[in-house]
Design a protein around this motif. Sequence first.
Motif, short mmCIF file in Angstrom:
data_model
loop_
_atom_site.label_atom_id
_atom_site.label_comp_id
_atom_site.label_asym_id
_atom_site.label_seq_id
_atom_site.Cartn_x
_atom_site.Cartn_y
_atom_site.Cartn_z
N SER A 88 57.30 29.56 48.21
CA SER A 88 58.60 29.10 48.70
C SER A 88 58.87 29.68 50.08
O SER A 88 58.16 30.58 50.55
CB SER A 88 59.70 29.54 47.73
N ALA A 89 59.93 29.18 50.73
CA ALA A 89 60.29 29.69 52.05
C ALA A 89 60.57 31.19 51.99
O ALA A 89 60.13 31.95 52.87
CB ALA A 89 61.50 28.94 52.59
N ASP A 90 61.29 31.64 50.97
CA ASP A 90 61.59 33.07 50.84
C ASP A 90 60.32 33.88 50.62
O ASP A 90 60.16 34.97 51.19
CB ASP A 90 62.54 33.30 49.67
N GLU A 91 59.42 33.36 49.81
CA GLU A 91 58.17 34.08 49.54
C GLU A 91 57.32 34.18 50.80
O GLU A 91 56.73 35.23 51.07
CB GLU A 91 57.40 33.37 48.43
N ARG A 92 57.29 33.11 51.58
CA ARG A 92 56.50 33.14 52.82
C ARG A 92 57.12 34.08 53.85
O ARG A 92 56.42 34.81 54.55
CB ARG A 92 56.36 31.73 53.38
N LEU A 93 58.45 34.08 53.94
CA LEU A 93 59.12 34.98 54.88
C LEU A 93 58.88 36.44 54.49
O LEU A 93 58.58 37.27 55.36
CB LEU A 93 60.62 34.68 54.90
N ALA A 94 59.00 36.74 53.20
CA ALA A 94 58.72 38.11 52.74
C ALA A 94 57.28 38.50 53.03
O ALA A 94 57.01 39.64 53.43
CB ALA A 94 59.01 38.22 51.24
N ALA A 95 56.37 37.56 52.87
CA ALA A 95 54.95 37.84 53.12
C ALA A 95 54.69 38.09 54.60
O ALA A 95 53.85 38.92 54.96
CB ALA A 95 54.09 36.69 52.63
N ILE A 96 55.40 37.39 55.47
CA ILE A 96 55.26 37.62 56.92
C ILE A 96 55.73 39.03 57.27
O ILE A 96 55.06 39.76 58.02
CB ILE A 96 56.05 36.57 57.72
N ILE A 97 56.88 39.41 56.75
CA ILE A 97 57.40 40.76 57.03
C ILE A 97 56.44 41.82 56.52
O ILE A 97 56.03 42.72 57.26
CB ILE A 97 58.79 40.93 56.38
N ASP A 98 56.05 41.71 55.26
CA ASP A 98 55.17 42.72 54.66
C ASP A 98 53.80 42.72 55.32
O ASP A 98 53.22 43.78 55.60
CB ASP A 98 55.02 42.48 53.16
N GLY A 99 53.27 41.53 55.58
CA GLY A 99 51.94 41.44 56.19
C GLY A 99 51.93 42.02 57.60
O GLY A 99 50.98 42.70 57.99
N SER A 100 52.98 41.77 58.35
CA SER A 100 53.07 42.31 59.72
C SER A 100 53.09 43.84 59.71
O SER A 100 52.44 44.48 60.52
CB SER A 100 54.32 41.77 60.42
N LEU A 101 53.86 44.40 58.77
CA LEU A 101 53.93 45.86 58.68
C LEU A 101 52.60 46.45 58.23
O LEU A 101 52.16 47.49 58.75
CB LEU A 101 55.04 46.26 57.70
N LEU A 135 64.86 44.92 56.31
CA LEU A 135 64.54 43.58 56.80
C LEU A 135 64.66 42.54 55.69
O LEU A 135 65.21 41.46 55.89
CB LEU A 135 63.12 43.56 57.38
N HIS A 136 64.15 42.88 54.51
CA HIS A 136 64.28 41.97 53.37
C HIS A 136 65.76 41.68 53.09
O HIS A 136 66.15 40.53 52.88
CB HIS A 136 63.61 42.57 52.13
N ALA A 137 66.57 42.73 53.08
CA ALA A 137 67.99 42.56 52.79
C ALA A 137 68.69 41.73 53.86
O ALA A 137 69.58 40.92 53.56
CB ALA A 137 68.65 43.93 52.66
N SER A 138 68.30 41.92 55.11
CA SER A 138 68.96 41.19 56.21
C SER A 138 68.73 39.69 56.10
O SER A 138 69.54 38.90 56.63
CB SER A 138 68.46 41.71 57.56
N TYR A 139 67.64 39.29 55.44
CA TYR A 139 67.36 37.87 55.24
C TYR A 139 67.70 37.42 53.81
O TYR A 139 67.29 36.33 53.40
CB TYR A 139 65.90 37.56 55.55
N SER A 140 68.43 38.25 53.09
CA SER A 140 68.84 37.95 51.71
C SER A 140 67.64 37.62 50.82
O SER A 140 67.70 36.74 49.95
CB SER A 140 69.83 36.76 51.69
N LEU A 141 66.55 38.35 51.02
CA LEU A 141 65.37 38.20 50.19
C LEU A 141 65.48 39.14 48.99
O LEU A 141 66.17 40.17 49.06
CB LEU A 141 64.11 38.55 50.99
N PRO A 142 64.80 38.82 47.89
CA PRO A 142 64.82 39.73 46.74
C PRO A 142 64.29 41.12 47.12
O PRO A 142 63.38 41.24 47.95
CB PRO A 142 63.87 39.05 45.74
N GLU A 143 64.87 42.14 46.55
CA GLU A 143 64.42 43.50 46.84
C GLU A 143 62.98 43.68 46.37
O GLU A 143 62.63 43.28 45.25
CB GLU A 143 65.31 44.52 46.14
N PRO A 144 62.12 44.26 47.20
CA PRO A 144 60.72 44.47 46.79
C PRO A 144 60.64 45.31 45.51
O PRO A 144 61.40 46.25 45.33
CB PRO A 144 60.11 45.21 47.98
#
Length: 211
Positions: free
Chosen positions: A82-95, A185-194
Motif C-alpha cells: 500500500s501507499a503507507d507501506e511503501r512510504l514507511a519502506a522508503i523512510i526505513d530503507g533510506s536510514l 518521521l513515521h508519526a509525521s506522516y501518520s504511519l503506523p508506529e514501527p
Amino acid sequence: MPRSVSTNRELREKSRERILAAALEVFAEKGYEAASISDVTERAAVSRGLVSYYFTNKQRLAAELLDRWLDGIGGILGLQGSADERLAAIIDGSLMVAAATLPVQRLAITLMMLPATHPIFADVEAEKADRVREMEDAIRSIFAERGAAEPAVEEMLLRATLEGVTVKMAIYPATFPVEAIRRRLHASYSLPEPTAPLPIPSPQVDRLRAK
C-alpha cells in the motif's frame, strides 16, 4: 593453460572494483581535491596504467561513484504494498542504507556541494535522467494515493528531509538518535508506529556531538 574469457572478465571486474574501493577510501580521507590518481593506485596496489585503462581521470572515478550512489537511491522502484507501506519502506530503507554506507554518503554529499565537483554530479544526474524521473514519480504516486494536494512538493520535501537526516548521520554517527528520528518521521506522516527498531546502532536522544 590460457585463462578463459569468463575468467579474464572476472579478473578485470575485480580490478575495477578494487580501484573504486580505493578511490572511495582516498577521497573520504583526503578530500576529492587533495586526492590524486597516484594516491588511488597506491591504495589499490595496481599500476597507474590499469587505473587509466578503466578511468581516464579523477573526474571519471568520482562520476562512477556518484553513478552508483544514484543507483542505490533508485532502489525504491521495486517496492510493493500500500501507499503507507511503501512510504514507511522508503523512510526505513533510506536510514538503513545511510547507516551502512556512511563513507559513500559523505563523499556523495561533498561532491554534490563543492563548486569544483558539482558539475560532475550534474552530468551524472543528467545521464540517469530517466531513472531519476522514475524515482521521483514513484514517490509522487505514493503521495497522490494518500490524497496529497501537491504530490510533487511532498516528494521534494521527503527527499530533502531524508537527505538532511543523512547529512547529520554522516557528521554525527556516534550521537545521532536514528531510531527516535525514524519514529518521528513515521508519526509525521501518520504511519503506523514501527513494531521493532531498525537493526542499526542508535544512541538515546541527547545532543549531537562529533566524536
